[in-house]
Scaffold this active site. Structure first.
Site, mmCIF file in Angstrom:
data_model
loop_
_atom_site.group_PDB
_atom_site.id
_atom_site.type_symbol
_atom_site.label_atom_id
_atom_site.label_comp_id
_atom_site.label_asym_id
_atom_site.label_seq_id
_atom_site.Cartn_x
_atom_site.Cartn_y
_atom_site.Cartn_z
ATOM 1 C CB CYS A 10 19.273 48.668 -20.871
ATOM 2 S SG CYS A 10 19.727 49.370 -22.478
ATOM 3 C CB CYS A 31 15.702 48.853 -23.948
ATOM 4 S SG CYS A 31 16.143 49.291 -22.279
ATOM 5 C CG HIS A 40 24.857 45.219 -29.260
ATOM 6 N ND1 HIS A 40 26.127 45.516 -28.804
ATOM 7 C CD2 HIS A 40 24.812 43.851 -29.412
ATOM 8 C CE1 HIS A 40 26.827 44.395 -28.682
ATOM 9 N NE2 HIS A 40 26.046 43.369 -29.033
ATOM 10 C CB CYS A 59 16.523 36.487 -36.597
ATOM 11 S SG CYS A 59 17.590 36.695 -38.045
ATOM 12 C CB CYS A 147 -13.460 22.229 14.299
ATOM 13 S SG CYS A 147 -15.123 21.595 14.044
ATOM 14 C CG HIS A 441 -14.047 17.688 15.779
ATOM 15 N ND1 HIS A 441 -14.040 19.030 16.100
ATOM 16 C CD2 HIS A 441 -12.755 17.260 15.899
ATOM 17 C CE1 HIS A 441 -12.796 19.393 16.410
ATOM 18 N NE2 HIS A 441 -12.006 18.339 16.291
#
Length: 487
Positions: A10, A31, A40, A59, A147, A441
């Site tokens: 910011c 922010c 702004h 918007c 295994c 196995h």
């Protein structure tokens, strides 16, 4: 002119959180929570700004977000590019989750400290990962019929997003005793695998923790690899949140730990009344999908007559070979429950015959398919050795709940606009079982780089061809979402 921001914070308070928005008229970050972007917009009359986390456009004249299909698609593509640039750290996994659930964490970008810069200057040489690199390949000593554990460990340590999580040191232990935490041990295991050491690793601590937290697997008898996988994911899930908290989360879908973020999907069950055609829907979480095979005592759903020419996932149904797609079609085909399994219909308010159909409501990042080769019943115990062909790339779109309308009698009709990359997977691990129920196995194939495969037979690792992988019998198949992978 095109401007490029040096850092996303910011411009008024310096924060990187608080729903940061970027002005679409000039280079300005503000922010949303503290209304710095609002100030702004008012002073500069710059009335459009983009949410930097989700890509939504706000918007200030409408005082609402603008929902536009083209913009959403652009935001989605840009987000994917950003994920790949960030090398898919677990931070990004959280971002992926937040787009799905609305919940996520945001972390600040890493910048080296003075001490770290000093270390980097004194150690300028970097270990480069090349296509011939063996980092990540390491054998495991068999500790006595273990295994079944070794092959699952190989699959987990080569799961792309799980590897990124542990190698970026994201695990924060919440257990009272970290020495008993399986997640801590897995973190150590990943470090061992990617340390560059070539001698086989001895996973004695892992075995001890498995015996401690999954007592039904304790002992030196041969165990089922699928059962071990589910038990390991369950313990890892519980330990991610601390053992006590994890036990309370009976539904793993309610948990946002790394295990559930990667392995948990949602299975939709639709039960349709045969009288009023009312549908009752439930959605259950799953870590794997168990698929019946031809030759089992449970009904296997054969392909419908006249489907010989169909091709799904590049698999054509010729010469009587069963494919993974066949098994998935059988799994998602409507099943008539019969007169002996009547359910009480909420529409008819009486017990009626019904049909049941399973589909995928939510796909996991890693899809694990369990081919049910071992039958245990009162009458017989046997292994089904039917060969099932499986593809390197798998499109799960035909088996989604949203695709039900385009399926007739369980047969999928490929739509012309089926280009959903979110449902496409790549094979990265296969677990195989050789021998009989009494004497067998486990081995595994794992993908090291794209199209580079290796066979893991306990302590021995050998190069394998793609043909070796696809010709194998297949017991557990691990697929990873393509768009969440990177090379």
């Amino acid at each position: 002119p095109l401007f490029q921001a040096k850092s996303c914070i910011c411009h008024m308070c310096g924060a990187h959180l608080n729903r940061l928005h970027s002005c679409l008229y000039c280079v300005f970050f503000g922010c949303f929570t503290k209304k710095h972007i609002h100030e702004h917009a008012k002073t500069k009359r710059h009335n459009l700004a983009i949410d930097l986390l989700y890509g939504g456009i706000y918007c200030f004249m409408c005082q609402d977000y603008i929902y536009d299909k083209d913009m959403e698609q652009i935001a989605k593509e840009e987000q994917r590019k950003a994920w790949k640039l960030q090398a898919f750290t677990p931070t990004v996994v959280s971002h992926y989750q937040c787009t799905m659930t609305g919940i996520g964490e945001k972390y600040s970008t890493w910048e080296p400290t003075k001490r770290e810069l000093e270390l980097l200057r004194h150690n300028p040489k970097r270990r480069k990962i090349t296509t011939n690199c063996t980092i990540g390949l390491r054998g495991l000593i068999n500790l006595g019929n273990t295994c079944f554990m070794n092959c699952i460990v190989q699959a987990l340590t080569h799961t792309p997003l799980l590897r990124d999580f542990f190698l970026s040191d994201r695990h924060k232990c919440e257990m009272q005793s970290p020495s008993s935490c399986l997640v801590c041990e897995m973190s150590t295991l990943f470090q061992e695998f990617y340390s560059g050491h070539r001698s086989p690793h001895i996973p004695y601590r892992l075995l001890h923790l498995v015996w401690t937290h999954a007592r039904h697997l304790a002992g030196y008898e041969q165990q089922d690899a699928h059962e071990f996988l589910i038990a390991a994911l369950d313990v890892l899930h519980r330990h991610c949140k601390g053992d006590d908290n994890g036990k309370k989360a009976n539904n793993p879908n309610h948990c946002n730990c790394i295990i559930d973020q990667i392995f948990t999907g949602g299975l939709q069950s639709d039960v349709t009344c045969q009288v009023c055609h009312g549908v009752s829907t439930t959605i259950d979480p799953f870590w794997d999908i168990s698929l019946d095979l031809p030759g089992s005592s449970t009904p296997f759903w054969p392909l419908s007559p006249g489907s010989d020419g169909s091709v799904v996932n590049g698999e054509s149904h010729v010469s009587g070979t069963t494919t993974l797609t066949d098994c998935l079609l059988g799994f998602t085909r409507p099943e008539h429950l019969g007169s002996s399994a009547k359910i009480k219909c909420s529409g008819c308010h009486s017990y009626q015959e019904s049909t049941k159909q399973l589909t995928m409501k939510k796909l996991p990042i890693v899809a694990c398919f369990h081919l049910k080769r071992f039958e245990h019943s009162a009458k017989l115990r046997r292994k089904i050795t039917t060969y099932v062909s499986f593809p390197l790339e798998l499109d799960m779109t035909p088996f989604m709940a949203s695709s039900k309308e385009s399926r007739m009698n369980g047969q999928y009709q490929q739509p012309t606009d089926s280009l959903n990359n979110d449902n496409k997977y790549s094979l990265f691990a296969v677990v195989n079982h050789q021998g009989t129920l009494e004497s067998g196995h486990y081995t595994s194939f794992i993908r090291q780089h794209k199209d580079q495969w290796f066979k893991c037979d306990d302590a021995i690792i050998t190069k394998a061809s793609i043909k070796d992988v696809l010709d194998s019998e297949g017991y557990l198949l691990f697929y990873h979402k393509q768009f969440l992978e990177y090379e």
